[in-house]
Design an enzyme around this catalytic site. Structure first.
Site, PDB file in Angstrom:
ATOM      1  N   LYS A 148       0.870  -1.165   0.000  1.00 42.15           N
ATOM      2  CA  LYS A 148       0.000   0.000   0.000  1.00 42.15           C
ATOM      3  C   LYS A 148       0.917   1.229   0.000  1.00 42.15           C
ATOM      4  O   LYS A 148       1.993   1.199   0.619  1.00 42.15           O
ATOM      5  CB  LYS A 148      -0.822  -0.048   1.289  1.00 42.15           C
ATOM      6  N   SER A 191      -9.261   1.409   3.077  1.00 40.98           N
ATOM      7  CA  SER A 191      -8.516   2.271   2.199  1.00 40.98           C
ATOM      8  C   SER A 191      -7.510   1.536   1.312  1.00 40.98           C
ATOM      9  O   SER A 191      -7.042   2.101   0.330  1.00 40.98           O
ATOM     10  CB  SER A 191      -7.799   3.357   3.018  1.00 40.98           C
ATOM     11  N   SER A 209      -8.812  -1.116   7.053  1.00 40.57           N
ATOM     12  CA  SER A 209      -8.301  -0.961   5.686  1.00 40.57           C
ATOM     13  C   SER A 209      -7.570  -2.144   5.094  1.00 40.57           C
ATOM     14  O   SER A 209      -7.311  -2.186   3.895  1.00 40.57           O
ATOM     15  CB  SER A 209      -7.402   0.262   5.607  1.00 40.57           C
TER      16      SER A 209
HETATM   17  N1  GLN Z   1     -12.439   3.347   6.746  1.00 36.25           N
HETATM   18  C1  GLN Z   1     -11.705   3.721   7.926  1.00 36.25           C
HETATM   19  C2  GLN Z   1     -11.390   5.185   7.912  1.00 36.25           C
HETATM   20  O1  GLN Z   1     -11.680   5.812   6.928  1.00 36.25           O
HETATM   21  C3  GLN Z   1     -10.462   2.869   8.076  1.00 36.25           C
HETATM   22  C4  GLN Z   1      -9.291   3.363   7.375  1.00 36.25           C
HETATM   23  C5  GLN Z   1      -8.009   2.612   7.656  1.00 36.25           C
HETATM   24  O2  GLN Z   1      -7.995   1.554   8.280  1.00 36.25           O
HETATM   25  N2  GLN Z   1      -6.915   3.205   7.191  1.00 36.25           N
HETATM   26  O3  GLN Z   1     -10.879   5.719   8.847  1.00 36.25           O
END
Ligand code: GLN
Length: 473
Positions: free
Chosen positions: A77, A152, A176
Protein backbone atom coordinates in the site's frame (compact mmCIF):
# COMPACT_ATOMS: atom_id res chain seq x y z
CA UNK A 1 -0.73 -19.85 -13.34
CA UNK A 2 2.35 -20.02 -11.12
CA UNK A 3 1.08 -17.15 -9.01
CA UNK A 4 -1.92 -19.28 -7.95
CA UNK A 5 0.39 -21.60 -6.02
CA UNK A 6 0.82 -21.15 -2.28
CA UNK A 7 4.03 -19.44 -1.17
CA UNK A 8 5.29 -22.72 0.37
CA UNK A 9 5.00 -24.52 -2.98
CA UNK A 10 6.43 -21.69 -5.05
CA UNK A 11 9.37 -21.57 -2.69
CA UNK A 12 10.01 -25.31 -3.04
CA UNK A 13 9.87 -25.05 -6.82
CA UNK A 14 12.35 -22.18 -6.76
CA UNK A 15 14.72 -24.19 -4.62
CA UNK A 16 14.48 -27.30 -6.78
CA UNK A 17 14.91 -25.01 -9.81
CA UNK A 18 11.79 -26.34 -11.50
CA UNK A 19 10.67 -22.71 -11.63
CA UNK A 20 12.63 -19.47 -11.60
CA UNK A 21 11.79 -16.17 -9.99
CA UNK A 22 12.16 -14.67 -13.48
CA UNK A 23 9.29 -16.95 -14.62
CA UNK A 24 7.09 -15.80 -11.74
CA UNK A 25 7.85 -12.11 -12.15
CA UNK A 26 7.37 -12.29 -15.94
CA UNK A 27 3.99 -13.91 -15.46
CA UNK A 28 2.97 -11.12 -13.04
CA UNK A 29 4.00 -8.36 -15.45
CA UNK A 30 2.14 -10.07 -18.31
CA UNK A 31 -0.95 -10.20 -16.13
CA UNK A 32 -0.50 -6.53 -15.17
CA UNK A 33 -0.13 -5.53 -18.82
CA UNK A 34 -3.30 -7.40 -19.71
CA UNK A 35 -5.54 -6.15 -16.90
CA UNK A 36 -4.21 -3.20 -14.89
CA UNK A 37 -5.82 -0.65 -17.22
CA UNK A 38 -9.22 -2.04 -16.15
CA UNK A 39 -8.48 -1.83 -12.42
CA UNK A 40 -6.08 1.04 -11.62
CA UNK A 41 -4.59 -0.74 -8.63
CA UNK A 42 -1.08 0.73 -8.90
CA UNK A 43 0.10 4.26 -8.15
CA UNK A 44 3.69 3.40 -9.01
CA UNK A 45 4.69 0.25 -10.89
CA UNK A 46 8.33 -0.75 -10.52
CA UNK A 47 9.64 -1.15 -14.05
CA UNK A 48 9.80 -4.65 -15.42
CA UNK A 49 13.55 -4.59 -16.08
CA UNK A 50 14.35 -3.63 -12.48
CA UNK A 51 12.15 -6.41 -11.08
CA UNK A 52 13.53 -8.99 -13.53
CA UNK A 53 17.11 -8.03 -12.66
CA UNK A 54 16.34 -8.63 -8.99
CA UNK A 55 14.67 -11.95 -9.82
CA UNK A 56 17.75 -13.06 -11.79
CA UNK A 57 19.99 -12.26 -8.85
CA UNK A 58 17.76 -14.32 -6.53
CA UNK A 59 17.68 -17.24 -8.99
CA UNK A 60 21.46 -17.32 -9.04
CA UNK A 61 21.76 -17.33 -5.26
CA UNK A 62 18.59 -19.18 -4.25
CA UNK A 63 20.47 -21.82 -2.26
CA UNK A 64 21.83 -19.12 0.06
CA UNK A 65 18.42 -17.64 0.91
CA UNK A 66 16.83 -19.10 4.02
CA UNK A 67 13.51 -17.32 3.64
CA UNK A 68 10.59 -18.93 1.78
CA UNK A 69 9.79 -15.43 0.48
CA UNK A 70 12.97 -15.27 -1.64
CA UNK A 71 12.07 -14.60 -5.25
CA UNK A 72 8.37 -13.99 -4.47
CA UNK A 73 6.73 -10.79 -5.82
CA UNK A 74 4.83 -8.43 -3.50
CA UNK A 75 3.20 -5.01 -3.45
CA UNK A 76 2.79 -2.41 -0.72
CA UNK A 77 0.00 0.00 0.00
CA UNK A 78 1.47 3.42 -0.84
CA UNK A 79 1.61 4.33 2.85
CA UNK A 80 5.08 2.90 3.43
CA UNK A 81 8.43 4.40 2.67
CA UNK A 82 10.39 2.49 0.07
CA UNK A 83 13.86 3.86 -0.52
CA UNK A 84 14.21 5.17 -4.05
CA UNK A 85 10.61 4.28 -5.00
CA UNK A 86 8.02 7.07 -5.01
CA UNK A 87 5.68 7.10 -2.00
CA UNK A 88 2.54 9.28 -2.09
CA UNK A 89 -0.08 8.07 0.45
CA UNK A 90 -2.34 8.62 -2.62
CA UNK A 91 -2.10 12.39 -2.16
CA UNK A 92 -0.72 14.92 -4.64
CA UNK A 93 0.88 16.57 -1.60
CA UNK A 94 3.55 13.85 -1.82
CA UNK A 95 3.34 13.36 -5.60
CA UNK A 96 7.07 13.64 -6.17
CA UNK A 97 8.33 12.27 -2.86
CA UNK A 98 11.15 9.72 -3.20
CA UNK A 99 11.94 8.40 0.30
CA UNK A 100 15.60 8.39 1.36
CA UNK A 101 15.02 5.35 3.61
CA UNK A 102 12.73 2.34 3.88
CA UNK A 103 10.06 1.22 6.33
CA UNK A 104 11.32 -1.63 8.51
CA UNK A 105 8.76 -4.00 6.97
CA UNK A 106 10.03 -3.27 3.47
CA UNK A 107 13.63 -3.65 4.59
CA UNK A 108 12.86 -7.05 6.17
CA UNK A 109 11.11 -8.25 3.03
CA UNK A 110 13.99 -7.11 0.84
CA UNK A 111 16.46 -8.86 3.11
CA UNK A 112 14.33 -12.02 2.79
CA UNK A 113 14.74 -11.74 -1.00
CA UNK A 114 11.11 -10.88 -1.78
CA UNK A 115 10.67 -8.60 -4.79
CA UNK A 116 8.67 -5.35 -4.62
CA UNK A 117 6.79 -4.70 -7.84
CA UNK A 118 4.60 -1.75 -6.91
CA UNK A 119 3.14 0.87 -4.61
CA UNK A 120 -0.59 0.61 -4.50
CA UNK A 121 -3.64 2.80 -4.61
CA UNK A 122 -5.53 3.73 -1.45
CA UNK A 123 -7.76 6.42 -0.01
CA UNK A 124 -5.48 9.42 0.52
CA UNK A 125 -3.77 9.23 3.94
CA UNK A 126 -5.89 6.12 4.73
CA UNK A 127 -9.12 8.12 5.00
CA UNK A 128 -11.87 6.02 3.48
CA UNK A 129 -13.39 2.63 2.81
CA UNK A 130 -13.54 2.56 -0.99
CA UNK A 131 -10.28 3.82 -2.61
CA UNK A 132 -12.30 6.60 -4.24
CA UNK A 133 -10.86 9.29 -1.99
CA UNK A 134 -7.54 9.16 -3.86
CA UNK A 135 -5.78 11.65 -6.10
CA UNK A 136 -4.88 8.85 -8.54
CA UNK A 137 -8.36 7.70 -9.64
CA UNK A 138 -10.42 4.96 -7.94
CA UNK A 139 -9.43 1.30 -7.95
CA UNK A 140 -12.04 -0.91 -9.54
CA UNK A 141 -13.15 -4.20 -8.10
CA UNK A 142 -11.87 -7.15 -10.19
CA UNK A 143 -15.20 -8.95 -9.53
CA UNK A 144 -17.28 -6.07 -10.90
CA UNK A 145 -15.58 -3.07 -12.37
CA UNK A 146 -18.53 -0.81 -11.60
CA UNK A 147 -17.85 -1.34 -7.93
CA UNK A 148 -15.19 -0.28 -5.49
CA UNK A 149 -12.31 -2.54 -4.46
CA UNK A 150 -12.85 -1.44 -0.84
CA UNK A 151 -10.59 0.75 1.18
CA UNK A 152 -8.52 2.27 2.20
CA UNK A 153 -6.19 -0.40 0.79
CA UNK A 154 -8.16 -1.27 -2.33
CA UNK A 155 -5.03 -1.31 -4.52
CA UNK A 156 -3.09 -4.17 -2.90
CA UNK A 157 -6.25 -6.29 -2.50
CA UNK A 158 -7.35 -5.87 -6.12
CA UNK A 159 -3.81 -6.70 -7.28
CA UNK A 160 -3.78 -9.98 -5.37
CA UNK A 161 -7.27 -10.92 -6.59
CA UNK A 162 -6.15 -10.16 -10.17
CA UNK A 163 -3.02 -12.32 -9.67
CA UNK A 164 -0.57 -9.43 -10.25
CA UNK A 165 1.56 -10.57 -7.30
CA UNK A 166 1.72 -13.17 -4.55
CA UNK A 167 1.12 -11.02 -1.46
CA UNK A 168 0.73 -7.47 -0.24
CA UNK A 169 1.39 -5.32 2.78
CA UNK A 170 -1.52 -3.26 4.00
CA UNK A 171 -2.22 -0.83 6.79
CA UNK A 172 -5.24 -1.13 9.08
CA UNK A 173 -6.34 1.75 11.28
CA UNK A 174 -10.03 0.91 11.25
CA UNK A 175 -10.46 -1.85 8.69
CA UNK A 176 -8.30 -0.96 5.69
CA UNK A 177 -6.71 -4.39 5.38
CA UNK A 178 -9.87 -6.37 6.16
CA UNK A 179 -12.52 -4.49 4.19
CA UNK A 180 -10.68 -4.75 0.83
CA UNK A 181 -9.83 -8.40 1.58
CA UNK A 182 -13.54 -9.13 2.00
CA UNK A 183 -14.52 -7.27 -1.16
CA UNK A 184 -11.84 -8.92 -3.33
CA UNK A 185 -12.08 -12.51 -2.03
CA UNK A 186 -8.65 -12.66 -0.41
CA UNK A 187 -7.27 -13.25 3.10
CA UNK A 188 -5.62 -10.71 5.41
CA UNK A 189 -4.32 -10.41 8.95
CA UNK A 190 -4.84 -7.23 10.92
CA UNK A 191 -2.20 -7.77 13.60
CA UNK A 192 -2.17 -6.98 17.32
CA UNK A 193 -1.17 -3.37 17.98
CA UNK A 194 2.63 -3.42 18.26
CA UNK A 195 3.19 -6.83 16.62
CA UNK A 196 4.74 -5.32 13.47
CA UNK A 197 7.02 -2.27 13.36
CA UNK A 198 5.52 0.92 11.98
CA UNK A 199 8.83 2.63 11.40
CA UNK A 200 8.60 4.23 7.99
CA UNK A 201 4.81 4.02 7.80
CA UNK A 202 2.96 7.24 7.05
CA UNK A 203 0.96 7.74 10.24
CA UNK A 204 -2.81 8.05 10.06
CA UNK A 205 -3.92 7.60 13.71
CA UNK A 206 -1.02 6.47 15.84
CA UNK A 207 -2.90 4.67 18.62
CA UNK A 208 -4.79 2.58 16.04
CA UNK A 209 -2.42 2.01 13.08
CA UNK A 210 -1.14 -1.50 12.33
CA UNK A 211 0.69 -3.03 9.34
CA UNK A 212 -0.05 -6.52 8.16
CA UNK A 213 -0.07 -9.09 5.38
CA UNK A 214 -2.68 -9.73 2.75
CA UNK A 215 -2.59 -12.74 0.41
CA UNK A 216 -4.69 -15.50 -1.10
CA UNK A 217 -4.77 -17.69 2.03
CA UNK A 218 -4.32 -17.63 5.80
CA UNK A 219 -1.24 -19.79 5.34
CA UNK A 220 0.42 -17.34 2.94
CA UNK A 221 -0.33 -14.52 5.40
CA UNK A 222 1.39 -16.59 8.10
CA UNK A 223 4.56 -16.86 5.99
CA UNK A 224 4.64 -13.12 5.52
CA UNK A 225 3.88 -12.24 9.14
CA UNK A 226 6.63 -14.57 10.34
CA UNK A 227 9.05 -12.45 8.32
CA UNK A 228 7.83 -8.95 9.16
CA UNK A 229 6.78 -9.25 12.84
CA UNK A 230 8.96 -8.48 15.84
CA UNK A 231 10.48 -5.76 17.95
CA UNK A 232 12.20 -2.87 16.20
CA UNK A 233 14.57 -0.44 17.92
CA UNK A 234 13.21 2.28 15.60
CA UNK A 235 9.61 1.84 16.82
CA UNK A 236 9.06 2.20 20.56
CA UNK A 237 5.52 0.83 20.21
CA UNK A 238 6.72 -2.47 18.71
CA UNK A 239 6.38 -5.40 21.12
CA UNK A 240 9.38 -7.35 22.43
CA UNK A 241 7.23 -10.51 22.63
CA UNK A 242 8.90 -13.32 20.66
CA UNK A 243 7.37 -14.05 17.26
CA UNK A 244 5.80 -17.54 17.24
CA UNK A 245 6.53 -19.91 14.33
CA UNK A 246 3.13 -19.20 12.74
CA UNK A 247 3.60 -21.54 9.80
CA UNK A 248 4.47 -24.45 12.09
CA UNK A 249 1.58 -23.80 14.46
CA UNK A 250 -0.97 -23.33 11.69
CA UNK A 251 -1.79 -27.05 11.61
CA UNK A 252 -3.21 -26.96 15.16
CA UNK A 253 -6.62 -28.62 15.43
CA UNK A 254 -9.80 -26.56 15.82
CA UNK A 255 -11.34 -29.28 18.00
CA UNK A 256 -12.63 -27.83 21.23
CA UNK A 257 -11.86 -24.23 20.19
CA UNK A 258 -14.44 -21.81 21.49
CA UNK A 259 -15.89 -19.26 19.11
CA UNK A 260 -18.22 -16.46 20.20
CA UNK A 261 -20.96 -15.13 17.93
CA UNK A 262 -22.23 -11.78 19.25
CA UNK A 263 -25.96 -11.47 18.51
CA UNK A 264 -25.75 -7.63 18.19
CA UNK A 265 -23.55 -8.12 15.10
CA UNK A 266 -26.40 -9.72 13.16
CA UNK A 267 -29.01 -6.97 13.35
CA UNK A 268 -30.80 -4.96 10.66
CA UNK A 269 -27.68 -3.10 9.53
CA UNK A 270 -26.24 -6.32 8.10
CA UNK A 271 -26.90 -7.37 4.50
CA UNK A 272 -28.85 -10.68 4.61
CA UNK A 273 -26.47 -12.30 2.10
CA UNK A 274 -23.53 -11.62 4.41
CA UNK A 275 -25.46 -12.94 7.39
CA UNK A 276 -26.31 -16.16 5.55
CA UNK A 277 -22.67 -16.70 4.53
CA UNK A 278 -21.45 -16.28 8.09
CA UNK A 279 -24.06 -18.67 9.43
CA UNK A 280 -22.77 -21.23 6.94
CA UNK A 281 -19.22 -20.57 8.11
CA UNK A 282 -20.39 -21.22 11.65
CA UNK A 283 -21.42 -24.71 10.58
CA UNK A 284 -18.05 -25.32 8.98
CA UNK A 285 -16.31 -24.45 12.24
CA UNK A 286 -18.68 -26.71 14.13
CA UNK A 287 -18.01 -29.56 11.75
CA UNK A 288 -14.31 -29.09 12.52
CA UNK A 289 -15.03 -29.64 16.20
CA UNK A 290 -15.18 -26.01 17.34
CA UNK A 291 -17.90 -24.89 19.71
CA UNK A 292 -19.78 -21.80 18.54
CA UNK A 293 -21.82 -19.96 21.17
CA UNK A 294 -24.09 -16.93 20.82
CA UNK A 295 -23.04 -14.14 23.15
CA UNK A 296 -23.77 -10.46 23.71
CA UNK A 297 -21.41 -7.54 22.97
CA UNK A 298 -23.71 -4.56 23.53
CA UNK A 299 -21.14 -1.81 22.95
CA UNK A 300 -20.98 -2.37 19.16
CA UNK A 301 -23.08 0.70 18.28
CA UNK A 302 -20.59 3.03 20.01
CA UNK A 303 -17.65 1.80 17.94
CA UNK A 304 -18.14 4.12 14.97
CA UNK A 305 -18.76 7.26 17.12
CA UNK A 306 -15.70 6.56 19.28
CA UNK A 307 -13.48 5.78 16.30
CA UNK A 308 -14.60 8.87 14.40
CA UNK A 309 -13.55 11.07 17.32
CA UNK A 310 -10.22 9.34 18.02
CA UNK A 311 -9.02 8.75 14.44
CA UNK A 312 -9.69 12.31 13.20
CA UNK A 313 -8.14 13.76 16.38
CA UNK A 314 -4.94 11.82 15.84
CA UNK A 315 -4.86 12.44 12.10
CA UNK A 316 -5.31 16.20 12.61
CA UNK A 317 -2.11 16.10 14.63
CA UNK A 318 -0.21 13.71 12.31
CA UNK A 319 -1.10 15.57 9.12
CA UNK A 320 -0.11 18.96 10.53
CA UNK A 321 3.46 18.18 9.50
CA UNK A 322 2.47 18.34 5.82
CA UNK A 323 2.21 22.07 6.02
CA UNK A 324 3.91 22.86 2.73
CA UNK A 325 6.60 24.78 4.62
CA UNK A 326 8.95 22.03 5.76
CA UNK A 327 7.95 19.62 3.00
CA UNK A 328 5.01 18.49 0.94
CA UNK A 329 2.88 20.42 -1.52
CA UNK A 330 0.13 22.91 -0.78
CA UNK A 331 -2.41 22.18 1.95
CA UNK A 332 -5.17 22.95 -0.51
CA UNK A 333 -4.30 19.59 -2.08
CA UNK A 334 -5.89 17.74 0.82
CA UNK A 335 -9.17 16.18 -0.37
CA UNK A 336 -12.58 17.11 0.99
CA UNK A 337 -12.58 13.99 3.14
CA UNK A 338 -9.09 14.78 4.49
CA UNK A 339 -10.19 18.31 5.37
CA UNK A 340 -13.37 17.07 7.03
CA UNK A 341 -11.30 14.82 9.27
CA UNK A 342 -8.66 17.43 10.07
CA UNK A 343 -11.41 19.88 11.04
CA UNK A 344 -13.37 17.35 13.14
CA UNK A 345 -10.20 16.29 14.93
CA UNK A 346 -9.02 19.83 15.59
CA UNK A 347 -12.43 20.66 16.98
CA UNK A 348 -12.52 17.57 19.24
CA UNK A 349 -9.10 18.42 20.65
CA UNK A 350 -9.65 22.15 21.17
CA UNK A 351 -10.00 23.57 24.67
CA UNK A 352 -13.59 23.69 25.82
CA UNK A 353 -14.51 20.67 23.68
CA UNK A 354 -11.73 18.26 24.64
CA UNK A 355 -13.57 16.85 27.69
CA UNK A 356 -16.87 16.51 25.85
CA UNK A 357 -15.42 14.66 22.87
CA UNK A 358 -11.87 13.34 22.98
CA UNK A 359 -11.76 12.50 26.68
CA UNK A 360 -15.21 10.95 26.58
CA UNK A 361 -14.27 8.83 23.57
CA UNK A 362 -11.17 7.64 25.43
CA UNK A 363 -13.35 6.63 28.38
CA UNK A 364 -15.63 4.60 26.13
CA UNK A 365 -12.50 3.09 24.58
CA UNK A 366 -11.64 1.74 28.05
CA UNK A 367 -15.09 0.15 28.23
CA UNK A 368 -14.46 -1.54 24.89
CA UNK A 369 -11.15 -2.87 26.17
CA UNK A 370 -12.70 -4.35 29.30
CA UNK A 371 -15.69 -5.80 27.43
CA UNK A 372 -13.53 -7.51 24.79
CA UNK A 373 -10.97 -8.67 27.34
CA UNK A 374 -13.71 -10.28 29.40
CA UNK A 375 -15.24 -12.04 26.41
CA UNK A 376 -11.89 -13.20 25.04
CA UNK A 377 -10.89 -14.65 28.39
CA UNK A 378 -13.64 -17.20 27.77
CA UNK A 379 -13.37 -17.64 23.99
CA UNK A 380 -10.59 -18.24 21.47
CA UNK A 381 -12.16 -16.03 18.81
CA UNK A 382 -15.13 -13.88 17.90
CA UNK A 383 -16.76 -14.61 14.53
CA UNK A 384 -17.97 -11.43 12.86
CA UNK A 385 -18.84 -9.91 9.49
CA UNK A 386 -16.17 -7.63 8.03
CA UNK A 387 -18.51 -5.11 6.42
CA UNK A 388 -22.28 -4.70 6.79
CA UNK A 389 -22.66 -4.12 3.03
CA UNK A 390 -21.61 -5.79 -0.21
CA UNK A 391 -18.96 -4.04 -2.40
CA UNK A 392 -20.34 -0.55 -3.04
CA UNK A 393 -21.00 1.07 -6.41
CA UNK A 394 -18.86 4.10 -7.18
CA UNK A 395 -20.27 7.20 -5.53
CA UNK A 396 -22.36 5.25 -3.04
CA UNK A 397 -19.99 5.87 -0.12
CA UNK A 398 -18.22 8.94 -1.45
CA UNK A 399 -21.45 10.92 -1.65
CA UNK A 400 -22.76 9.78 1.71
CA UNK A 401 -20.31 10.36 4.58
CA UNK A 402 -22.60 8.67 7.11
CA UNK A 403 -22.88 5.49 5.02
CA UNK A 404 -19.13 5.67 4.50
CA UNK A 405 -18.56 5.61 8.27
CA UNK A 406 -21.11 2.85 8.84
CA UNK A 407 -19.20 0.61 6.41
CA UNK A 408 -16.62 0.43 9.22
CA UNK A 409 -19.09 -0.81 11.85
CA UNK A 410 -17.49 -4.21 12.40
CA UNK A 411 -13.86 -3.33 11.87
CA UNK A 412 -13.15 -0.19 13.92
CA UNK A 413 -13.86 -1.69 17.36
CA UNK A 414 -11.05 -4.15 16.80
CA UNK A 415 -8.56 -1.29 16.39
CA UNK A 416 -10.00 0.60 19.35
CA UNK A 417 -9.00 -2.39 21.49
CA UNK A 418 -5.80 -3.28 19.56
CA UNK A 419 -6.76 -6.90 18.85
CA UNK A 420 -5.69 -9.12 15.94
CA UNK A 421 -8.26 -10.14 13.33
CA UNK A 422 -8.06 -12.50 10.40
CA UNK A 423 -10.28 -11.71 7.43
CA UNK A 424 -11.24 -14.66 5.19
CA UNK A 425 -13.42 -15.24 2.11
CA UNK A 426 -16.63 -17.03 3.17
CA UNK A 427 -19.00 -16.98 0.22
CA UNK A 428 -20.59 -15.11 -2.64
CA UNK A 429 -23.78 -13.13 -3.07
CA UNK A 430 -26.33 -13.76 -5.80
CA UNK A 431 -24.53 -11.45 -8.21
CA UNK A 432 -21.20 -13.21 -7.74
CA UNK A 433 -19.74 -10.58 -5.40
CA UNK A 434 -17.43 -11.89 -2.67
CA UNK A 435 -18.25 -11.93 1.05
CA UNK A 436 -15.75 -11.90 3.91
CA UNK A 437 -15.79 -12.76 7.60
CA UNK A 438 -13.34 -11.99 10.38
CA UNK A 439 -12.06 -13.96 13.33
CA UNK A 440 -11.05 -11.62 16.14
CA UNK A 441 -8.75 -12.95 18.86
CA UNK A 442 -7.02 -11.99 22.05
CA UNK A 443 -3.91 -9.80 22.03
CA UNK A 444 -1.05 -11.67 20.30
CA UNK A 445 -3.20 -14.70 19.42
CA UNK A 446 -2.40 -14.54 15.68
CA UNK A 447 -1.30 -18.18 15.76
CA UNK A 448 -4.70 -19.35 17.01
CA UNK A 449 -6.48 -17.29 14.35
CA UNK A 450 -4.24 -18.61 11.58
CA UNK A 451 -4.95 -22.19 12.67
CA UNK A 452 -8.72 -21.61 12.70
CA UNK A 453 -8.50 -19.91 9.31
CA UNK A 454 -6.37 -22.69 7.85
CA UNK A 455 -8.82 -25.33 9.05
CA UNK A 456 -11.65 -23.36 7.44
CA UNK A 457 -9.78 -23.01 4.15
CA UNK A 458 -9.06 -26.72 4.03
CA UNK A 459 -12.78 -27.39 4.33
CA UNK A 460 -13.96 -24.74 1.85
CA UNK A 461 -12.90 -23.48 -1.56
CA UNK A 462 -14.08 -19.84 -1.57
CA UNK A 463 -10.49 -18.60 -1.41
CA UNK A 464 -9.60 -20.46 -4.61
CA UNK A 465 -12.23 -18.69 -6.73
CA UNK A 466 -10.99 -16.10 -9.13
CA UNK A 467 -12.63 -13.19 -10.90
CA UNK A 468 -13.27 -13.99 -14.59
CA UNK A 469 -10.95 -11.12 -15.47
CA UNK A 470 -7.96 -13.21 -14.38
CA UNK A 471 -8.25 -15.71 -17.19
CA UNK A 472 -9.62 -13.34 -19.85
CA UNK A 473 -7.26 -11.65 -22.26
N1 GLN B 1 -12.44 3.35 6.75
C1 GLN B 1 -11.70 3.72 7.93
C2 GLN B 1 -11.39 5.19 7.91
O1 GLN B 1 -11.68 5.81 6.93
C3 GLN B 1 -10.46 2.87 8.08
C4 GLN B 1 -9.29 3.36 7.38
C5 GLN B 1 -8.01 2.61 7.66
O2 GLN B 1 -7.99 1.55 8.28
N2 GLN B 1 -6.92 3.20 7.19
O3 GLN B 1 -10.88 5.72 8.85
Amino acid sequence: MLIDLPISELSEKLRSKTVTSVDIISECYDQIEAHESKLNSFITLVDRETAIAKAKAIDETIATHASPLAGIPYVMKDAYLTRGVRTTAASKILDSFIPPYSATVHRKLEEAGAILIGKMNMDAWGHGASTENTDYGPTKNPWDQERSAGGSGGGPAAAIAARFCSFGIGEDTGGSIRNPAAWNNISAMKVTYGRVSRYGAIAYASSLDTMGPTAKTAQDCAYVLETIAGVDPYDATSSPKPVPPYTKEIGASSKGKKIALPSEFFGDALDPEIKAAIMEAREVFESAGAEVTEVSLPLLEYGVPVYYILAPSETSSNLSRYDGVRYGGKRSLFTKENKRRIMTGTYALSSGYYDAYYKKAQKVRSLFISEYTKLLSQYDAILSPVTPIMPSKFGELLDDPMKNMMADLYTVTVNIVGLPSLSLPCGFGKTNLPIGMQLVGNMFSESTLFALGHTYQQKTDWHTRQPTLVSSK
